[in-house]
Design a protein around this motif. Sequence first.
Motif, short mmCIF file in Angstrom:
data_model
loop_
_atom_site.label_atom_id
_atom_site.label_comp_id
_atom_site.label_asym_id
_atom_site.label_seq_id
_atom_site.Cartn_x
_atom_site.Cartn_y
_atom_site.Cartn_z
N LYS A 1 0.95 -1.12 0.23
CA LYS A 1 0.04 0.13 0.01
C LYS A 1 0.97 1.29 0.11
N TYR A 2 2.14 1.23 0.58
CA TYR A 2 2.88 2.22 0.75
C TYR A 2 3.98 2.52 -0.04
N THR A 3 4.51 1.38 -0.61
CA THR A 3 5.88 1.32 -1.57
C THR A 3 5.75 0.11 -2.46
N LYS A 4 6.17 0.45 -3.57
CA LYS A 4 6.31 -0.50 -4.45
C LYS A 4 7.89 -1.32 -4.86
N ALA A 5 8.76 -0.65 -3.76
CA ALA A 5 10.06 -1.14 -3.62
C ALA A 5 9.90 -2.79 -3.40
N ASP A 6 10.74 -3.44 -4.36
CA ASP A 6 10.62 -4.71 -4.53
C ASP A 6 10.97 -5.62 -3.24
N VAL A 7 12.26 -4.79 -2.55
CA VAL A 7 12.87 -5.47 -1.43
C VAL A 7 11.85 -5.73 -0.27
N GLY B 1 18.42 1.27 15.59
CA GLY B 1 18.86 2.10 14.79
C GLY B 1 17.82 3.01 13.79
N PHE B 2 18.17 4.38 13.47
CA PHE B 2 17.24 5.25 12.89
C PHE B 2 17.95 5.83 11.41
N PRO B 3 17.63 5.61 10.42
CA PRO B 3 18.14 6.28 9.15
C PRO B 3 17.78 8.01 9.23
N ILE B 4 17.15 8.37 10.38
CA ILE B 4 16.86 9.75 10.65
C ILE B 4 15.89 10.72 9.42
N HIS B 5 16.20 10.38 8.19
CA HIS B 5 15.45 11.29 7.28
C HIS B 5 14.10 10.70 7.22
N THR B 6 13.11 11.67 6.60
CA THR B 6 11.75 11.23 6.34
C THR B 6 12.00 11.19 4.81
N TYR B 7 11.61 9.79 4.33
CA TYR B 7 11.76 9.30 2.91
C TYR B 7 10.42 9.53 2.26
N GLU B 8 10.39 9.74 1.05
CA GLU B 8 9.26 9.88 0.07
C GLU B 8 9.15 8.44 -0.41
N LEU B 9 7.70 7.89 -0.28
CA LEU B 9 7.50 6.56 -0.96
C LEU B 9 6.51 6.80 -1.82
N ASN B 10 6.37 5.77 -2.59
CA ASN B 10 5.27 5.67 -3.89
C ASN B 10 4.85 4.25 -4.11
N TYR C 1 3.57 8.70 0.05
CA TYR C 1 3.50 8.41 1.45
C TYR C 1 4.61 8.91 2.03
N PHE C 2 4.93 9.13 3.14
CA PHE C 2 6.27 9.84 3.79
C PHE C 2 6.58 8.99 5.24
N ALA C 3 7.74 8.49 5.07
CA ALA C 3 8.16 7.58 6.11
C ALA C 3 9.57 7.68 6.80
N LYS C 4 9.56 7.52 8.15
CA LYS C 4 10.86 7.25 9.06
C LYS C 4 10.90 5.98 9.22
N PHE C 5 12.05 5.37 8.88
CA PHE C 5 12.39 3.99 9.26
C PHE C 5 12.78 3.51 10.66
N ASN C 6 12.60 2.74 11.44
CA ASN C 6 13.12 2.27 12.64
C ASN C 6 13.57 0.86 12.67
N PHE C 7 14.94 0.78 13.20
CA PHE C 7 15.15 -0.71 13.22
C PHE C 7 15.41 -0.96 14.83
N ARG C 8 14.43 -1.74 15.27
CA ARG C 8 14.25 -2.09 16.89
C ARG C 8 14.81 -3.43 17.22
N SER D 1 0.11 12.29 2.41
CA SER D 1 0.54 13.45 1.70
C SER D 1 -0.41 14.55 2.38
N HIS D 2 -1.60 14.17 2.63
CA HIS D 2 -2.63 15.10 3.60
C HIS D 2 -1.70 15.36 4.86
N ASP D 3 -1.68 14.45 5.68
CA ASP D 3 -0.82 14.66 7.28
C ASP D 3 0.33 15.64 6.94
#
Length: 525
Positions: A110-116, A231-240, A247-254, A303-305
Amino acid sequence: MIVFYAVILWLTRVVCAYHDYVNNTLEPAARQLLDFKLEQAKPIGILTTMAGKPVDIRETTTLNNDAPTSNEYFLDDVMHTTAERIPERAVHAKGTGAFGYFEVTHDVSKYTKADVFNGIGKKTPVAVRLSTGTASKGGNDIAREVKGFTIKFYTNEGNLDFLGLNIPIYFYTDPSLFSPLLHVLKKNPRTNLNDITALWDLVTLKPILLHGLFWRYSDYGSPNGYRKMDGFPIHTYELNNKHGDRYFAKFNFRTEQGLENLTTAEVAAITSQDLDYATRDLYNNIALKNYPSWRIEMDVMTSHDITNVDYNPFDVTRLWKNGTYHTVQIGRLVLDRNPDNFFEAVELSAYNPGSLVPGINSPPDAIFKSRRLIYRDTQNYRLGINHNRINVNAPKYLKTYNRDGVPPVNDNMKDVPNYYPNSFSGPVPFVDESRPNERIIVFESNAVDLESPSNFYKYILSDEGHKQRFIDNIVSSLIPVVPEVREKALKLLTLVDLELGIRVRAGVTAARARVRDESLLTIHH
């Protein structure tokens, strides 16, 4: 016959004792040479020169034979030794690494088409580097500083690199602060010693640094090894996604080992015995098949948020506010293999924040824009223009018009045309129809905003014990600071939070009184 059985019994006991010693007495890192010998009962081959000529045993010494300059083995050896160092990283110089895999556990199409990130159960090989922040290569693994957490996913769509920290924010938003902050965290140019006055002076002149400094002086500044930190990549990434929805996301490694930090006293006790504590801990646990793992999730805004929150969600120095996003689970990261050769797999590794894949697009903040340039420049300097052809950095698939230069060049694209565009069957680009056409432009404020460090003190340090340790660490750092800068720092801390300023000032006053009394006592004796 009795003697024969006695000998057999004795040999059995010796062998059993040997294996018991190897397997139970020595940690995996300490028994590496013995393990190699067990795997390779005989020498692995004939020694050669760098050109492949077999080396006669008489050539392994330069005494009482031909002059050293006519001994090719000696020349290989001594000249390579004097040239085998490469420039160490300017930051995150000391670190370790391992290989493993990422496994998708939840549907995030729903958030990203990234194959990985799509296809539950899909596994992708990864390389991970975990590191200190500003220590040199010979430094202390667990000294109080921000740690590095970097991951390279070897995806079917190219390498995806996430470069992060063990804390969820960065120190500044203006890339021009990189050099000043690096310099004050390194050595004074005259004394060649760390200079805490320089650090506090810069912080009082650039208060945006305070939030990151607060994380450093809290328990989070000294995690209990690399396995037990997030671990935190710190940036806000744009997803499609495949439909072009953004969408816009911050990734977290817990960490799944449980988040665990060390007090200042515990750090001192450990480092008096072992400066490589975190490196040893990671290596031994992987060798013992106690594979460290992290749960990967992302905090998401629509995008609205993103256009209706009352703060800048792309500001890398602040946390997103509770209630303005939702968290989505993605998968698990597992490290299950130590490198066979540290230099080849870790020291030669290069992670670039600009290495992204379709469906995960560039963050619009100024720090990301500068990092994708700075990292590329430092890797060209440290490893050479072909650093992405080094094994650990090479993607699964590579078709490029770049060739030649300092090795490695691998097949150097053979006889493929060396220019684009061309009419002779060279590689061609593809059209990503689902990539969003609109761009987001972020206008970042230069005003001093103390809300983030204030919230850190009030809410992140909710436990009084943690809060007191944080204050004690700040007090210890301020004692040797020159009076003028110390006073400015105390005033700044008071502006952040009145209670914080009062408690730190009281702590500094009491500590300086103790130092004065001890000095007088020494003079009296």
